[in-house]
Design an enzyme around this catalytic site. Structure first.
Site, PDB file in Angstrom:
ATOM      1  N   VAL A  10       0.886  -1.052   0.093  1.00 24.87           N
ATOM      2  CA  VAL A  10      -0.125   0.047   0.091  1.00 24.87           C
ATOM      3  C   VAL A  10       0.890   1.146   0.068  1.00 24.87           C
ATOM      4  CG1 VAL A  10      -2.089  -1.012   0.958  1.00 24.87           C
ATOM      5  CG2 VAL A  10      -0.267  -0.262   2.476  1.00 24.87           C
ATOM      6  N   SER A  11       0.576   2.224  -0.668  1.00 22.61           N
ATOM      7  CA  SER A  11       1.490   3.519  -1.001  1.00 22.61           C
ATOM      8  C   SER A  11       1.603   4.299   0.099  1.00 22.61           C
ATOM      9  CB  SER A  11       1.030   3.922  -2.374  1.00 22.61           C
ATOM     10  OG  SER A  11      -0.404   4.539  -2.351  1.00 22.61           O
ATOM     11  N   THR A  12       0.510   4.433   0.925  1.00 26.23           N
ATOM     12  CA  THR A  12       0.524   5.428   2.227  1.00 26.23           C
ATOM     13  C   THR A  12       0.315   4.856   3.358  1.00 26.23           C
ATOM     14  OG1 THR A  12      -1.590   6.227   1.925  1.00 26.23           O
ATOM     15  CG2 THR A  12       0.099   7.398   0.661  1.00 26.23           C
TER      16      THR A  12
END
Length: 199
Positions: A10-12
């Site tokens: 997941v990017s954040t």
């Protein structure tokens, strides 16, 4: 029963990998895979450092599982080039790759064909890089630029005299700012030259 590893990214920090995990667990169950490990990175896709992916690849090399499952190919790789490298290595060590969203499965005939195509693209990319490096070196030579390290210029007479005065190899090396191995080579070459002249 094939052993599967799941990889999520997941990017954040506020995003959660649970939805990816649910889909992958369901797919593994449908295929009769035994999930042996789950790896997660909470990091931007463009970041080079990925502890979860690095650990997964290390475990793949140790033969800990037979299949890598990911929700989408852009979860596992930061670029097309990186994706090709990951897929190429997994194929080389005999680990299958399954992507939920793109429906890629390198265990089947279509998936194996994709691996062959990807391998050919990766090989072409490597060849192009090598050719670009060679072309750059040729251009540099034509422009009169030196390729490689500047040759070491040593005062062999001074080194021989220092040694004759009883200085240690370490002292001479320190004075001339080179390694003791370099001093030994210089003295050895000088001794051989002297022997030839005497002969």
């Amino acid at each position: 029963m094939k052993r599967a590893a799941l990889y999520m990214r997941v990017s954040t920090l506020d995003q959660r990998p649970e939805s990816q995990l649910h889909d992958l667990r369901q797919m593994a169950a449908q295929r009769g895979y035994a999930i042996v490990n789950e790896y997660t990175d909470r990091i931007s896709g463009t970041k080079a450092k990925r502890p979860g992916l690095d650990q997964m690849m290390a475990d793949a090399r140790r033969g800990r599982f037979d299949v890598v499952m990911t929700w989408a190919s852009d979860r596992i790789a930061r670029s097309v080039k990186h994706f090709l490298e990951v897929l190429d290595e997994l194929n080389r060590i005999g680990v299958e790759y399954v992507s939920f969203r793109e429906n890629i499965d390198t265990g089947g005939p279509l998936g194996r064909a994709i691996v062959v195509i990807i391998g050919a693209i990766a090989e072409l990319e490597r060849s192009l890089i090598v050719e670009r490096v060679r072309a750059g070196m040729r251009r540099a030579r034509l422009d009169g630029q030196r390729i490689g390290r500047t040759p070491l210029v040593l005062d062999t007479v001074a080194i021989k005299q220092d040694r004759e005065r009883g200085q240690s190899l370490r002292q001479i090396a320190k004075e001339h700012r080179v390694s003791t191995a370099t001093i030994q080579r210089v003295l050895h070459r000088h001794a051989l030259t002297t022997q030839e002249q005497v002969a």
